[in-house]
Design a protein around this motif. Structure first.
Motif, PDB file in Angstrom:
ATOM      1  N   TYR A   1       3.808   1.324  -1.364  1.00 13.24           N
ATOM      2  CA  TYR A   1       4.117   1.131  -2.844  1.00 13.24           C
ATOM      3  C   TYR A   1       5.717   1.394  -2.830  1.00 13.24           C
ATOM      4  CZ  TYR A   1       3.546   0.954  -7.997  1.00 13.24           C
ATOM      5  OH  TYR A   1       3.713   0.412  -9.051  1.00 13.24           O
TER       6      TYR A   1
ATOM      7  N   THR B   1     -13.760   5.690  -1.792  1.00 19.04           N
ATOM      8  CA  THR B   1     -12.620   4.930  -1.280  1.00 19.04           C
ATOM      9  C   THR B   1     -12.799   3.424  -1.676  1.00 19.04           C
ATOM     10  OG1 THR B   1     -14.008   4.138   0.825  1.00 19.04           O
ATOM     11  CG2 THR B   1     -12.383   6.223   0.945  1.00 19.04           C
TER      12      THR B   1
ATOM     13  N   SER C   1       0.747  -1.153  -0.043  1.00 15.27           N
ATOM     14  CA  SER C   1      -0.044  -0.087  -0.123  1.00 15.27           C
ATOM     15  C   SER C   1       0.841   1.161  -0.019  1.00 15.27           C
ATOM     16  CB  SER C   1      -0.839   0.060   1.152  1.00 15.27           C
ATOM     17  OG  SER C   1      -0.153  -0.211   2.377  1.00 15.27           O
TER      18      SER C   1
ATOM     19  N   GLU D   1      -4.247  10.505   1.720  1.00 10.72           N
ATOM     20  CA  GLU D   1      -4.136   9.164   1.263  1.00 10.72           C
ATOM     21  C   GLU D   1      -5.072   8.610   0.392  1.00 10.72           C
ATOM     22  OE1 GLU D   1      -1.549   7.798   2.263  1.00 10.72           O
ATOM     23  OE2 GLU D   1      -1.260   7.578   4.743  1.00 10.72           O
ATOM     24  N   HIS D   2      -6.274   9.296   0.111  1.00 10.92           N
ATOM     25  CA  HIS D   2      -6.914   9.265  -1.004  1.00 10.92           C
ATOM     26  C   HIS D   2      -6.290   9.474  -2.239  1.00 10.92           C
ATOM     27  CE1 HIS D   2     -10.062  11.026  -3.862  1.00 10.92           C
ATOM     28  NE2 HIS D   2     -10.878   9.874  -3.436  1.00 10.92           N
TER      29      HIS D   2
ATOM     30  N   LEU E   1      -5.866   2.771   2.162  1.00 12.89           N
ATOM     31  CA  LEU E   1      -5.295   3.795   3.275  1.00 12.89           C
ATOM     32  C   LEU E   1      -6.291   4.860   3.117  1.00 12.89           C
ATOM     33  CD1 LEU E   1      -1.282   4.034   2.163  1.00 12.89           C
ATOM     34  CD2 LEU E   1      -2.397   3.171   4.304  1.00 12.89           C
TER      35      LEU E   1
ATOM     36  N   ASP F   1      -3.552   6.861  -2.806  1.00 15.67           N
ATOM     37  CA  ASP F   1      -4.002   5.640  -3.292  1.00 15.67           C
ATOM     38  C   ASP F   1      -4.428   5.547  -4.834  1.00 15.67           C
ATOM     39  OD1 ASP F   1      -3.917   4.103  -0.792  1.00 15.67           O
ATOM     40  OD2 ASP F   1      -5.992   4.664  -0.256  1.00 15.67           O
TER      41      ASP F   1
ATOM     42  N   ARG G   1      -9.257   1.779  -2.419  1.00  9.88           N
ATOM     43  CA  ARG G   1      -8.211   2.856  -1.700  1.00  9.88           C
ATOM     44  C   ARG G   1      -7.997   2.377  -0.242  1.00  9.88           C
ATOM     45  NH1 ARG G   1      -8.438   8.067  -5.345  1.00  9.88           N
ATOM     46  NH2 ARG G   1     -10.130   7.593  -6.650  1.00  9.88           N
TER      47      ARG G   1
END
Length: 290
Positions: A62, A127, A60, A158-159, A132, A162, A130
């Motif tokens: 990455y 989300t 997540s 975080e949106h 996180l 992701d 997504r």
């Protein structure tokens, strides 16, 4: 709305970044028994996911080498539970904001308005897929405005992140290639990215070679015309994927939130907390009008 999504990111990202660079965050992690900066970093950021394995965080987040993550997790959860970490980070960012912006600002009606608008935008974030963003969005609404504002902008951040990862995956750009492109674009220091994410030089060199073969880099490591276009495509699709919260909030209230966040973002940028060449890659902002 694509430009709006990018403009809003440039305003809320500095506030989110306090959890990485404010001394209160490091003190909170140390107080929980976390050993070193990176154990604290991974615990503080991953806590909304629960006591997850290093493979989940590597996927997540990455861009980190699996070994970097495995040195911190799951060991961090033996020192403190995710619930304890979440409580500590809320206290830390509340204290950091209050110190940085001042008690009067942090307790003002304008600050509370910013927190509530940001929370509404974050609650509207889509989300699906997504992880996180979903984990942060599911957290309870903090009562104090500073902690509420920070949690809201973190969900939004975080949106966007992701969505950015999804774009990279869809275009076949791996973790190392993404960092090489970021460095080649002049947004971050390449050596800093490689060393802090714990990749070996040969890994970085292999990523550069792959990007040359793809036509994105020239022999000197600079972006080619195709590389500039590829990088622009990544950013454009990232902006497009980050638009839902601002569509939901509406243009007028989004503009109001931007006006409320601007002096706060400037204060963080001017505080010296964000180190030069850091991986965030925020572009410089124009000086405030006088």
């Amino acid at each position: 709305m694509d430009a709006t999504a990018r403009d809003m990111w440039e305003l809320f990202e500095p506030l989110h970044d306090l959890v990485y660079f404010a001394p209160e965050a490091r003190q909170a992690a140390d107080g929980l028994g976390m050993r070193g900066y990176w154990m604290g970093y991974f615990a503080l950021r991953a806590a909304p996911l629960g006591p997850v394995s290093p493979s989940v965080v590597t996927s997540s987040f990455y861009v980190f080498h699996p070994a970097r993550v495995a040195r911190a997790l799951p060991d961090a959860w033996s020192h403190a539970s995710p619930a304890q970490v979440l409580a500590a980070r809320a206290e830390a960012v509340d204290a950091a904001m209050t110190r940085l912006f001042g008690v009067e600002t942090a307790r003002s009606e304008r600050f509370a308005e910013a927190a509530d608008l940001a929370w509404e935008a974050a609650a509207a974030a889509d989300t699906n897929g997504r992880v996180l963003a979903a984990a942060n969005q599911a957290l309870e609404r903090p009562g104090r405005a500073a902690a509420r504002l920070w949690q809201a902008v973190t969900t939004l951040r975080e949106h966007r992140g992701d969505g950015h990862v999804a774009v990279l995956v869809s275009l076949g750009i791996g973790p190392l290639e993404a960092m090489v492109l970021k460095a080649a674009a002049g947004e971050s220091d390449g050596a800093f990215l490689r060393e802090t994410r714990k990749w070996e030089q040969e890994d970085w060199t292999a990523a550069e070679r792959a990007l040359r073969e793809r036509g994105f880099l020239d022999a000197h490591g600079a972006l080619t015309r195709a590389g500039v276009a590829g990088r622009a495509l990544v950013e454009r699709r990232t902006d497009e994927a980050a638009g839902r919260p601002w569509h939901a909030l509406g243009a007028e209230r989004t503009a109001r939130l931007a006006a409320l966040l601007d002096p706060l973002a400037r204060a963080v940028r001017e505080s010296g907390l964000l180190p030069p060449g850091n991986p965030v890659g925020l572009p410089p902002r124009e000086p405030a009008a006088r």
